[in-house]
Each structure stands twice: as structure tokens, then as C-alpha cells.
Design a protein around this motif. Sequence first.
Motif, PDB file in Angstrom:
ATOM      1  N   UNK A 113      31.965  49.955  30.965  1.00  0.00           N
ATOM      2  CA  UNK A 113      30.664  49.833  31.625  1.00  0.00           C
ATOM      3  C   UNK A 113      30.788  49.057  32.942  1.00  0.00           C
ATOM      4  N   UNK A 114      30.030  49.510  33.942  1.00  0.00           N
ATOM      5  CA  UNK A 114      30.123  48.907  35.270  1.00  0.00           C
ATOM      6  C   UNK A 114      29.834  47.406  35.242  1.00  0.00           C
ATOM      7  N   UNK A 115      28.788  47.011  34.514  1.00  0.00           N
ATOM      8  CA  UNK A 115      28.394  45.597  34.513  1.00  0.00           C
ATOM      9  C   UNK A 115      29.541  44.725  33.999  1.00  0.00           C
ATOM     10  N   UNK A 116      30.159  45.198  32.953  1.00  0.00           N
ATOM     11  CA  UNK A 116      31.258  44.450  32.352  1.00  0.00           C
ATOM     12  C   UNK A 116      32.444  44.370  33.333  1.00  0.00           C
ATOM     13  N   UNK A 117      32.758  45.507  33.965  1.00  0.00           N
ATOM     14  CA  UNK A 117      33.883  45.557  34.906  1.00  0.00           C
ATOM     15  C   UNK A 117      33.612  44.657  36.114  1.00  0.00           C
ATOM     16  N   UNK A 118      32.353  44.652  36.578  1.00  0.00           N
ATOM     17  CA  UNK A 118      32.036  43.825  37.746  1.00  0.00           C
ATOM     18  C   UNK A 118      32.098  42.343  37.408  1.00  0.00           C
ATOM     19  N   UNK A 119      31.644  41.994  36.219  1.00  0.00           N
ATOM     20  CA  UNK A 119      31.703  40.591  35.822  1.00  0.00           C
ATOM     21  C   UNK A 119      33.156  40.118  35.782  1.00  0.00           C
ATOM     22  N   UNK A 120      34.012  40.960  35.197  1.00  0.00           N
ATOM     23  CA  UNK A 120      35.433  40.611  35.131  1.00  0.00           C
ATOM     24  C   UNK A 120      36.031  40.526  36.540  1.00  0.00           C
ATOM     25  N   UNK A 121      35.654  41.497  37.402  1.00  0.00           N
ATOM     26  CA  UNK A 121      36.202  41.532  38.752  1.00  0.00           C
ATOM     27  C   UNK A 121      35.822  40.265  39.529  1.00  0.00           C
ATOM     28  N   UNK A 122      34.578  39.844  39.367  1.00  0.00           N
ATOM     29  CA  UNK A 122      34.144  38.638  40.096  1.00  0.00           C
ATOM     30  C   UNK A 122      34.876  37.408  39.586  1.00  0.00           C
ATOM     31  N   UNK A 123      35.104  37.399  38.288  1.00  0.00           N
ATOM     32  CA  UNK A 123      35.857  36.292  37.698  1.00  0.00           C
ATOM     33  C   UNK A 123      37.285  36.259  38.272  1.00  0.00           C
ATOM     34  N   UNK A 124      37.903  37.455  38.359  1.00  0.00           N
ATOM     35  CA  UNK A 124      39.274  37.533  38.867  1.00  0.00           C
ATOM     36  C   UNK A 124      39.326  37.181  40.350  1.00  0.00           C
ATOM     37  N   UNK A 125      38.322  37.632  41.111  1.00  0.00           N
ATOM     38  CA  UNK A 125      38.305  37.315  42.543  1.00  0.00           C
ATOM     39  C   UNK A 125      38.138  35.810  42.731  1.00  0.00           C
ATOM     40  N   UNK A 126      37.346  35.176  41.869  1.00  0.00           N
ATOM     41  CA  UNK A 126      37.209  33.724  41.949  1.00  0.00           C
ATOM     42  C   UNK A 126      38.550  33.064  41.657  1.00  0.00           C
ATOM     43  N   UNK A 127      39.248  33.631  40.717  1.00  0.00           N
ATOM     44  CA  UNK A 127      40.542  33.075  40.314  1.00  0.00           C
ATOM     45  C   UNK A 127      41.557  33.130  41.465  1.00  0.00           C
ATOM     46  N   UNK A 128      41.521  34.213  42.250  1.00  0.00           N
ATOM     47  CA  UNK A 128      42.450  34.298  43.386  1.00  0.00           C
ATOM     48  C   UNK A 128      41.823  33.697  44.653  1.00  0.00           C
ATOM     49  N   UNK A 129      40.666  33.055  44.489  1.00  0.00           N
ATOM     50  CA  UNK A 129      40.059  32.327  45.600  1.00  0.00           C
ATOM     51  C   UNK A 129      39.329  33.203  46.601  1.00  0.00           C
ATOM     52  N   UNK A 130      38.853  34.376  46.169  1.00  0.00           N
ATOM     53  CA  UNK A 130      38.215  35.277  47.133  1.00  0.00           C
ATOM     54  C   UNK A 130      36.845  35.751  46.646  1.00  0.00           C
ATOM     55  N   UNK A 131      36.168  34.903  45.886  1.00  0.00           N
ATOM     56  CA  UNK A 131      34.866  35.310  45.340  1.00  0.00           C
ATOM     57  C   UNK A 131      33.919  35.749  46.450  1.00  0.00           C
ATOM     58  N   UNK A 132      33.977  35.084  47.572  1.00  0.00           N
ATOM     59  CA  UNK A 132      33.000  35.374  48.636  1.00  0.00           C
ATOM     60  C   UNK A 132      33.364  36.634  49.429  1.00  0.00           C
ATOM     61  N   UNK A 133      34.533  37.222  49.143  1.00  0.00           N
ATOM     62  CA  UNK A 133      34.952  38.422  49.890  1.00  0.00           C
ATOM     63  C   UNK A 133      34.679  39.707  49.119  1.00  0.00           C
ATOM     64  N   UNK A 134      33.929  39.616  48.010  1.00  0.00           N
ATOM     65  CA  UNK A 134      33.739  40.787  47.144  1.00  0.00           C
ATOM     66  C   UNK A 134      33.228  42.006  47.900  1.00  0.00           C
ATOM     67  N   UNK A 135      32.359  41.792  48.881  1.00  0.00           N
ATOM     68  CA  UNK A 135      31.758  42.924  49.579  1.00  0.00           C
ATOM     69  C   UNK A 135      32.471  43.296  50.878  1.00  0.00           C
ATOM     70  N   UNK A 136      33.540  42.564  51.191  1.00  0.00           N
ATOM     71  CA  UNK A 136      34.317  42.912  52.388  1.00  0.00           C
ATOM     72  C   UNK A 136      35.148  44.159  52.129  1.00  0.00           C
TER      73      UNK A 136
END
Lengths: 247, 231
Positions: A113-136
Amino acid sequence: MTAAIVSLDHVNKWYGPHHVLQDVSLEIGKGEVVVICGPSGSGKSTLIRTINALEPIRDGKLLLNGVDVHGKGTDLNKLRQSVGFVFQQFNLFPHMSVLDNVTFAPIRIQKRPRAEAEALARELLAKVGLAEKADSFPGFLSGGQQQRVAIARALALQPPVILFDEPTSALDPEMVGEVLQVMKSLARDGMTMVCVTHEMGFAREVGDRIVFMDQGRIVVDTTPELFFDAPDHPRIKRFLSDVKGEH
Amino acid sequence: MDFLLPADQMALLLGGVRTTVLLFAIAWVIAFALAIALVVIRATDYRPCRWFVDAFVAYHRNVPLLVQVMFWYFGMPELLPETIRFWLYDHNAEFCFAVIALALGSAAYQAEDIRSGLRAIPATQFEAARALGCSYLETMRYIVVPQALRISLPPLVGRALLLFKNTSIAMAIGVAELTYRTREIENLTFKTFQIFGIATVLYLIGTFSLMALGSWIERRTTPGRKEHRNA
């Protein structure tokens, strides 16, 4: 050692007349960080690319999580979802946003499901220090940022093992650190990692084992301490002094 | 618009516009779908497939469109069973054959444009998708084709303009499209300058609309266009 996640048993590969992998045997256990190094042309990248079948092998046996990677009936697409791969040139998808790069495989390939995948993706982007670049988009990021997104993309499938193929070799020197930092934190979390790299500082600090290759063969497979402090092979001594000369 | 043309002639002309737009729209949809199919067939390793596509492209690039249209309209029916032939003659055969000829010709060119777009996608994109567990078709669908189409967009817009203008060739087999009606009205009234002037403007409205649509899609599909604006 616990059960092997990756196991190579007398693997051989030729490029035409060139014997690029010569009787390579290697076992990588759960949670291990194995650094593969050696001079260019020694077969390091080829070796790591055989593990997820980006390169075919001539003979020998290669098991990944117990599955015969190069076996006839193997579902490669399914198999590749259980092994992350980080490329030297990042290879992000330029037509997708950072978030879509990371959610692509979970949504489209694993049908989660998209919601689940996006939640995980945001968590992973935060982990690599790029949470704020999600929409770049990838074209607007530096090399180091792109490589960190690529790591998040590989992690999104939650694979038990990740392969890194010279992940910092295409980066400007000042960006190498940020990528290594992410890799170190993955290692601390207990991720099983196979890294082809020239970063000897990383190898010494994070590596559990160093595999040194030359001319398609594994020359030694040892601990970082023994490798760096008491290299007992002339080829390793020459390699280490060459690498030091570079930096 | 009565000051330009009497109402009955205006109705004729607008009927022509409608036929031109239909010719273009139907032919374009068929051509685009066929072009994608040709690219996929061409991409296989099987040699006869490549020969077939190459021959198809060569024929349509090297034979005048007028000849192709006449060949379909006058030549092909001879090969058809009588029942189908008569059914076609009862059902606007000239329109159908014009659409077929226009679509096939445009498909050949569009296939070449899309193919060169595909060649511009580095193999590493393919590899990255495969490493994530994509099948060949998923890789093409989500990764390679969207990027290739984006690269092919400007030439494809050019092909669409060409197709729109080439619908006028259908008048040669009696399709009552815009140029046909223009000639008809000119023959009735001898107001040559006026009626061809009107036709010119009508064609320009069509082509400019297509160009505007093309650049709108181009803007929308530029990765990170919002960042561009903010940068």
C-alpha cells in the motif's frame, strides 16, 4: 559464524579469454560487514555483481539466502528484492522525485500500500539525513545526496543484505564522508553488508573482514587488524602503499 | 461569421474542419499505438522482426504519401473479398483508407523518434531497475519508456503537426475534409483569395493548438519544474 547469507563456492567467470573470477569461494554471515578491496581490474565489482545476477557466471555455485542465484528455475526478480544494490554512479531515476525513487519498488514491484511505503520511505530518508529532500528531483541534488537517496532506495525493500559497488568512487572528496557516515550507521544497526571500496579508513573502522582480490582471485580473507597491521603478502603491501599514496 | 461567407458555405467549411480533425485524431491515436508496437518488435533479438520493422519504416519514408494514400484506396480493395469491399464502399471507404494510410505513414516516423529516445536512456537505468526486482516489462513501463517518451516529445510534436497538415492529401481520394471543401467553395464562388485565406487561418489554429499542447506537456513532464521556478 551464523548461517551464511551469501555463499560462493568455486565461482568462475570469463570475459572472452579473460578469466575474471578464478575459483572464488566466500561465505558471508548474517550481520557481517565484508569489505572487498584490491587493485582495479582485480574482479571486485564483477564479484559483487554476480551476487544479484547482474553478471552471469560460468560455473560454481552461488547461494543467496539459500537460493541458487544462477540456477535455472530461479525467479531472479523475486530474488533481487531480497538484496539491495548501491551503484557507483547512484543510478537514481531522474524522472521521479526522491520520494518516488524510494517508494517505487515497494509500491510497483511488491504491491505494498502506498501509505505504508511512503511512511517507510520518509523514515529511511530521515535516516540518511534527507527528510527535507523528499519532493526534490535527483538532478537537483549533489552526488553525495544522490548516493544517500540510492541507499534509502535499496533499503526500501528491507533486504537482509546490501551490496555496495564502489559507492564513494564517483563523489567529490568532500561528499565521501556523508555517504560513509550513512554506511557506518547501517553497519552499527547490524545490516549485512558487502562493500567494494577503496576507503581504507572505513574498512578498518567498520569492516569485520577484509577480502583482498588480485587478478580474479581472493588473495586473503582476514580481519582488518591483520590486514592493515601485519600484511603478510607482498601484493597487499604494494596495494596499501599505493592507496596511501593516493590520499 | 456571415460577413466572411454565406451560412451554407460556412456549414460546408465547418463540416470539412470536422472531418480534418477526425482524420487527424483517429490517425494519430492509431499511429502512436502502432509506433510503440513497432519499437517493441524492433527491440527483440529476433532478426526477421527487425527486418520487418526496417522494411515498414523504409517503405513509408521513401514513398510519397500521396502514392500511399492512392495505393490504399485504389489498390487494396482489389485484394479484399467482395462483401467487405462493398461494405466499405457503403461506409465511407475513402475516409477509412485515408486514416489507414496516414496512420501507417506517421507510425513509421514516430517509431523512429521513440527509438532514438530509447537509445538515449543509459543502460545503467535498466540495471538499476533490474536490481530492484523489476521484470523486463516493468523496467520498460516504469523506467525506460517514460524517460524515452519525454526525450522524444519535441520530435513527436513535430510529427503530429506534419500529420495534421498531411490530412489535406486525403482530398485526392475524395475525403471531404477542409482542403476539399475549400476547393469546392472556391469553384462555386471564385473568391479564391478569401476562401484560401480562411482555410489557412483554420489550419494555423489547428497547428498552433497542437504546439501549445506540446509545450504544455513538455513543461508538465520536466522533472523538478517547481524547483526550477523557485531556484
